[in-house]
Write an enzyme that holds these catalytic residues in place. Structure first.
Site, mmCIF file in Angstrom:
data_model
loop_
_atom_site.group_PDB
_atom_site.id
_atom_site.type_symbol
_atom_site.label_atom_id
_atom_site.label_comp_id
_atom_site.label_asym_id
_atom_site.label_seq_id
_atom_site.Cartn_x
_atom_site.Cartn_y
_atom_site.Cartn_z
ATOM 1 N N HIS A 173 7.385 -7.448 2.261
ATOM 2 C CA HIS A 173 5.991 -7.872 2.384
ATOM 3 C C HIS A 173 5.854 -9.273 2.958
ATOM 4 O O HIS A 173 4.860 -9.571 3.636
ATOM 5 C CB HIS A 173 5.309 -7.759 1.023
ATOM 6 C CG HIS A 173 5.108 -6.343 0.582
ATOM 7 N ND1 HIS A 173 4.956 -5.977 -0.742
ATOM 8 C CD2 HIS A 173 5.043 -5.180 1.304
ATOM 9 C CE1 HIS A 173 4.794 -4.659 -0.826
ATOM 10 N NE2 HIS A 173 4.857 -4.161 0.398
ATOM 11 N N HIS A 178 4.496 5.947 5.393
ATOM 12 C CA HIS A 178 4.715 6.238 3.968
ATOM 13 C C HIS A 178 3.947 5.169 3.167
ATOM 14 O O HIS A 178 4.539 4.217 2.649
ATOM 15 C CB HIS A 178 6.201 6.204 3.613
ATOM 16 C CG HIS A 178 7.047 7.164 4.395
ATOM 17 N ND1 HIS A 178 7.384 6.965 5.721
ATOM 18 C CD2 HIS A 178 7.620 8.342 4.033
ATOM 19 C CE1 HIS A 178 8.144 7.973 6.145
ATOM 20 N NE2 HIS A 178 8.293 8.824 5.141
ATOM 21 N N SER A 206 1.805 -2.325 0.924
ATOM 22 C CA SER A 206 1.627 -2.809 2.295
ATOM 23 C C SER A 206 0.254 -2.485 2.883
ATOM 24 O O SER A 206 -0.263 -3.289 3.679
ATOM 25 C CB SER A 206 2.757 -2.305 3.194
ATOM 26 O OG SER A 206 3.070 -0.957 2.931
ATOM 27 N N GLU A 216 0.337 9.491 3.699
ATOM 28 C CA GLU A 216 1.029 9.602 2.418
ATOM 29 C C GLU A 216 1.035 11.069 2.019
ATOM 30 O O GLU A 216 -0.023 11.685 1.872
ATOM 31 C CB GLU A 216 0.353 8.755 1.349
ATOM 32 C CG GLU A 216 0.954 8.925 -0.041
ATOM 33 C CD GLU A 216 2.474 8.720 -0.071
ATOM 34 O OE1 GLU A 216 3.172 9.622 -0.600
ATOM 35 O OE2 GLU A 216 2.955 7.685 0.443
ATOM 36 N N GLY A 240 4.341 11.461 7.455
ATOM 37 C CA GLY A 240 4.029 10.259 8.206
ATOM 38 C C GLY A 240 4.601 10.230 9.610
ATOM 39 O O GLY A 240 3.984 9.677 10.534
ATOM 40 N N ASP A 260 8.384 3.108 6.015
ATOM 41 C CA ASP A 260 8.902 2.669 4.718
ATOM 42 C C ASP A 260 9.183 3.875 3.829
ATOM 43 O O ASP A 260 8.516 4.097 2.821
ATOM 44 C CB ASP A 260 7.865 1.730 4.069
ATOM 45 C CG ASP A 260 8.330 1.168 2.743
ATOM 46 O OD1 ASP A 260 9.536 1.232 2.444
ATOM 47 O OD2 ASP A 260 7.467 0.678 1.991
#
Length: 259
Positions: free
Chosen positions: A19, A42, A99, A117, A140, A160
């Site tokens: 992050h 994701h 995020s 997601e 994704g 991610d």
């Protein structure tokens, strides 16, 4: 497999690394007046509680963001710290953003956000907090392949995965290669765990061979608990924004000093 729930790990040291780099990249990219696109493959639930049963069970946030804040690892004007302060003003002192909400802090009117997601419960929670974005309850990578190159063409894609499926390590370089060919100006960022068995190494070797100018940022830390396989965090960034390599070096030094 859809068993992974990030609520147990939100705010851990891997999140701090990921992050901090994400916030630094978006902070720079949004200084220019030109609009941008932000995509995530994701996205997770978008918002977590560090006083939740899940967070207390693992203690990873206590050893991660809470420790870092108490010890002043990052200056108050760091992009991540600014985003955290604003999000906690809105959602409470125990909130920790995923995020998507970090991205929301930096995005401006005219910017675009698309978030995928696949986990039904995580998607439902994401939908509640991500009104700024278009959300997709789908794979994704399928979303990214369908939308890239996005409009606006200038922008960033964050990948991610949970890496629940070991085949992800072999599939990701192919997915990134296809997206990069269609969207050669996009900033493509991939998070990956540093594992004791080094299963990530072949993936990174393939990526670096195909994209030798990409940024590879890795930090190490002690396992979260005895027997835990993750010993660090990695971010691989294609077309990194100006200054991100310097931020990666600063983070590496900070993590090394606090190992």
């Amino acid at each position: 497999m859809l068993s992974y729930q990030h609520a147990y790990h939100a705010g851990n040291l891997a999140d701090l690394h990921k992050h901090a780099l994400l916030a630094a990249a978006l902070d720079y990219m949004t200084r220019k007046a030109k609009p941008l696109s932000y995509l995530e493959t994701h996205a997770g639930r978008g918002l977590y509680r560090l006083d939740s049963e899940e967070s207390r069970k693992t203690g990873e946030a206590t050893a991660g963001i809470l420790r870092a804040e108490a010890q002043g690892w990052l200056p108050a004007d760091h992009p991540l710290c600014r985003a955290l302060a604003r999000i906690r003003m809105r959602h409470g002192a125990t909130a920790y953003p995923g995020s998507p909400l970090i991205a929301e802090y930096f995005l401006r009117p005219g910017d675009r956000a698309d978030l995928a997601e696949l986990h039904p419960a995580e998607y439902a929670a994401l939908s509640d907090v991500a009104g700024f974005a278009t959300t997709y309850p789908r794979d994704g990578f399928q979303m990214a392949q369908a939308l890239c190159p996005p409009t606006p063409r200038r922008g960033m894609l964050l990948i991610d995965p949970s890496y629940e499926v070991k085949e992800d390590y072999a599939a990701i370089p192919r997915q990134i290669g296809q997206i990069a060919r269609k969207w050669n100006v996009g900033v493509i960022a991939l998070w990956y765990p540093i594992l004791a068995d080094k299963r990530h190494d072949p993936m990174l070797e393939t990526l670096m061979k195909a994209h030798p100018d990409a940024l590879r940022s890795e930090v190490g830390f002690a396992p979260a608990r005895p027997g835990h396989a993750m010993t660090g965090s990695g971010m691989w960034v294609l077309n990194p924004p100006f200054g991100l390599a310097g931020e990666a070096a600063r983070l590496a030094a900070i993590f090394c000093a606090h190992e």
